[in-house]
Scaffold this active site. Structure first.
Site, PDB file in Angstrom:
ATOM      1  N   GLU A 163     -10.553   6.790   4.574  1.00  0.00           N
ATOM      2  CA  GLU A 163     -11.135   5.871   5.543  1.00  0.00           C
ATOM      3  C   GLU A 163     -10.176   4.708   5.695  1.00  0.00           C
ATOM      4  OE1 GLU A 163     -12.001   5.970   2.372  1.00  0.00           O
ATOM      5  OE2 GLU A 163     -11.427   3.917   1.833  1.00  0.00           O
ATOM      6  N   LYS A 205       0.799  -1.226   0.000  1.00  0.00           N
ATOM      7  CA  LYS A 205       0.000   0.000   0.000  1.00  0.00           C
ATOM      8  C   LYS A 205       0.832   1.275   0.000  1.00  0.00           C
ATOM      9  CE  LYS A 205      -4.491  -1.465   1.659  1.00  0.00           C
ATOM     10  NZ  LYS A 205      -4.352  -2.879   2.123  1.00  0.00           N
ATOM     11  N   SER A 264       1.766  -9.696  -0.876  1.00  0.00           N
ATOM     12  CA  SER A 264       1.433  -8.275  -0.735  1.00  0.00           C
ATOM     13  C   SER A 264       1.785  -7.665   0.613  1.00  0.00           C
ATOM     14  CB  SER A 264      -0.055  -8.060  -1.027  1.00  0.00           C
ATOM     15  OG  SER A 264      -0.850  -8.919  -0.241  1.00  0.00           O
TER      16      SER A 264
HETATM   17  C1  LIG Z   1      -5.140  -3.951   1.744  1.00  0.00           C
HETATM   18  C2  LIG Z   1      -4.390  -5.177   1.446  1.00  0.00           C
HETATM   19  C3  LIG Z   1      -4.759  -6.034   0.383  1.00  0.00           C
HETATM   20  C4  LIG Z   1      -5.985  -5.822  -0.445  1.00  0.00           C
HETATM   21  O1  LIG Z   1      -5.968  -4.718  -1.267  1.00  0.00           O
HETATM   22  P1  LIG Z   1      -5.832  -4.806  -2.860  1.00  0.00           P
HETATM   23  O2  LIG Z   1      -6.184  -3.446  -3.306  1.00  0.00           O
HETATM   24  O3  LIG Z   1      -6.813  -5.851  -3.339  1.00  0.00           O
HETATM   25  O4  LIG Z   1      -4.450  -5.198  -3.154  1.00  0.00           O
HETATM   26  C5  LIG Z   1      -3.962  -7.135   0.115  1.00  0.00           C
HETATM   27  N1  LIG Z   1      -2.872  -7.405   0.862  1.00  0.00           N
HETATM   28  C6  LIG Z   1      -2.484  -6.613   1.890  1.00  0.00           C
HETATM   29  C7  LIG Z   1      -1.272  -6.978   2.663  1.00  0.00           C
HETATM   30  C8  LIG Z   1      -3.235  -5.477   2.219  1.00  0.00           C
HETATM   31  O5  LIG Z   1      -2.858  -4.702   3.249  1.00  0.00           O
END
Ligand SMILES: *Cc1c(COP(=O)(O)O)cnc(C)c1O
Length: 403
Positions: A115, A93, A382
Site C-alpha cells: 500500500e 526508503k 531522511s
Molecule cells: C516515509 C518517510 C518517513 C517516515 O517513515 P519512517 O519509517 O518513520 O522512517 C520519513 N521520512 C521520509 C522522507 C519518508 O519518505
C-alpha cells in the site's frame, strides 16, 4: 540502562512489543519468510548483492554534511546531517525496498505488492521491482491518488500497477486493508513489502536490518572527526525505519543520546496529531503489538500530520521497547515548527528537506539551543522536499512570502 534486546525473540517480540497477530492460514507463509531471511541475511551472496546495489544504484555511502550556517545561527551545539535525501529516489526508503525485493526474488516470488499513502513507499518499491524484474501492484486510496498525482505517474512510468482503493475514507488505512486482502488471496506468488519497521515478525527486524547501513556509514564517517562519536542522534519517527537506521549502529555507545521526533500536528486533540509514543497506549494494529493511538474499544484513532509519511497511529515495536527502557527519548514537533524548519534549512544551507525530515531538523534545532557549542548533533535527513513544494506554496506560500 536495562538489558537491551537487539534481536527479537523467536516469536518476534522486543520486550512486550511485536509478535505476529495473523489469520492462521497466513502464519506459515510468514514463518517461511522468517526462515528464508534468517538463512540468507548473513550469507555472502545476499550481502554482496545488496551492498553492490547500495553503492552503484543508490549512490551510497551518503555523505555527512556539517550545517555550519544553521549551527552558527542557533549558537548552541553543532548540527550534522546524514544525507539520505541524496539517495536515488530521494529518500531512505529505497534501502529497505531493495532488500525486500531482493528477498522476494530469492524466494521465487513473481510480484511485490504494497500500500502507499503519499506514494513514497510505492515509488521506492516500484523502482526496486523494475530493477529486479518483478511485477509490482500498489494499492492507493482514491483521495491520495488525486492528491499525489506526480508519484502516481512515477509508479506507472516505472511499470507498476496502481490499484485505486474506493472503500471507506479512501486513504491509507483502506489501502492497507485491500492490499492485505489481495495478499491473503495469493501469498505464494506475491510478497507483501512492508514500508517501515512495522507489521508482523519478521518485518520490523528485517526492515531495520536493511536500514542499518545508514548508521554504520555514519559511525565510520564521524569517527574521523575530533569527538569520534556524535553526542546526540535525532530522527523523525513515523513507523520508525529511518530512525532505527541511524540509531542501531550506536545502540551500545552509552555516551550517544538518541531522540525520536513524533508529529504533534495541529494540536493534541484526537485526529489532529500522530504522537503515538507520547499519547498512545499498548495495543494491536496490522498484525503486531506497539504503542497505539486508540479509542476505548482498541480501534486505531484517526491521525494527522502535515507530513503524510508520519501519520500512522502505531509505531515500530522496537521503538515501543526503546521508549520503555529509556534508551531513546521521544519528543514532539508540531506542524508550525516543522514548516519553520523546512524554510530555515532551505534558506540557511540550500537544502530543501522532506516535510517528514523537517520534523527532525526542527527537533535538532531545539536541542542545539539547549547545548554548549562543543556538543554535536547528528540528524538523519531522511528525504528531499521536492515532493512537498506544491503543497507548501498552496498552504504556506503567503505566510512565507513565496506566493
Ligand atoms: C516515509 C518517510 C518517513 C517516515 O517513515 P519512517 O519509517 O518513520 O522512517 C520519513 N521520512 C521520509 C522522507 C519518508 O519518505
Amino acid at each position: 540502562m536495562s538489558t537491551m534486546v537487539k534481536t527479537p525473540n523467536k516469536e518476534g517480540y522486543f520486550g512486550e512489543y511485536g509478535g505476529s497477530f495473523l489469520p492462521p492460514n497466513l502464519q506459515p507463509v510468514m514463518d517461511e519468510i522468517t526462515k528464508t531471511y534468517e538463512g540468507i541475511r548473513n550469507s555472502p551472496g545476499f550481502k554482496e548483492e545488496l551492498t553492490a546495489l547500495y553503492q552503484d544504484y543508490v549512490g551510497r555511502p551518503s555523505p555527512i554534511f556539517y550545517a555550519k550556517n544553521l549551527s552558527k545561527k542557533i549558537g548552541g551545539a553543532q548540527i550534522y546531517m546524514k544525507r539520505e535525501d541524496l539517495n536515488h529516489t530521494g529518500a531512505h526508503k529505497i534501502n529497505h525496498c531493495l532488500g525486500e525485493a531482493l528477498l522476494a526474488k530469492k524466494m521465487g516470488k513473481k510480484k511485490v505488492i504494497a500500500e502507499t499513502g503519499a506514494g513514497q513507499h510505492g515509488v521506492a518499491l516500484a523502482t526496486a521491482a523494475a530493477l529486479l524484474g518483478l511485477e509490482c501492484d500498489i494499492y492507493m486510496g482514491e483521495v491520495d491518488i488525486a492528491k499525489e498525482h506526480p508519484n502516481v505517474i512515477r509508479m506507472k512510468i516505472l511499470g507498476a500497477t496502481v490499484i485505486p482503493v474506493k472503500s471507506g475514507l479512501r486513504t491509507l488505512k483502506e489501502a492497507v486493508d485491500e492490499a492485505f486482502t489481495a495478499y491473503v488471496k495469493d501469498p505464494v506468488t506475491q510478497f507483501y513489502a512492508i514500508g517501515s519497521v512495522v507489521g508482523p515478525h519478521p518485518f520490523p527486524m528485517m526492515v531495520r536490518d536493511f536500514q542499518t547501513i545508514v548508521g554504520l556509514e555514519a559511525k565510520e564517517q564521524f569517527a574521523k572527526s575530533p569527538g569520534g562519536l556524535p553526542d546526540n542522534l535525532v530522527a523523525c519517527v513515523g513507523g520508525g525505519s529511518n530512525a532505527l537506521g541511524l540509531f542501531t549502529a550506536f545502540m551500545d555507545d552509552e555516551s550517544v543520546k538518541m531522540h525520536g521526533a513524533e508529529p504533534a500536528g495541529k494540536s493534541f486533540k484526537t485526529g489532529e496529531h500522530a504522537a503515538t509514543m507520547t499519547l498512545g497506549k499498548p495495543g494491536v494494529i496490522h498484525g503486531f503489538r506497539c504503542y497505539l493511538l486508540q479509542d476505548n474499544e482498541g480501534n486505531p484513532s484517526p491521525v494527522y500530520s502535515v507530513a503524510s509519511g508520519l501519520d500512522y497511529p502505531g509505531v515500530g515495536p522496537e521503538h515501543s521497547y526503546l521508549k520503555d527502557i529509556e534508551r531513546v527519548e521521544y519528543t514532539t514537533i508540531n506542524d508550525k515548527e516543522a514548516i519553520d524548519a523546512f524554510f530555515e534549512l532551505s534558506r540557511e544551507e540550500g537544502i530543501i528537506p522532506a516535510l517528514e525530515s523537517a520534523h527532525a531538523v526542527a527537533s535538532a534545532m531545539k536541542l542545539a539551543a539547549t547545548l554548549p557549542k562543543d556538543r554535536t548533533i547528528l540528524l538523519n535527513l531522511s528525504g528531499r522536499g521536492d515532493k512537498d513544494i506544491d503543497f507548501i506554496v498552496e498552504n504556506y506560500g503567503k505566510e512565507y512570502g513565496i506566493a
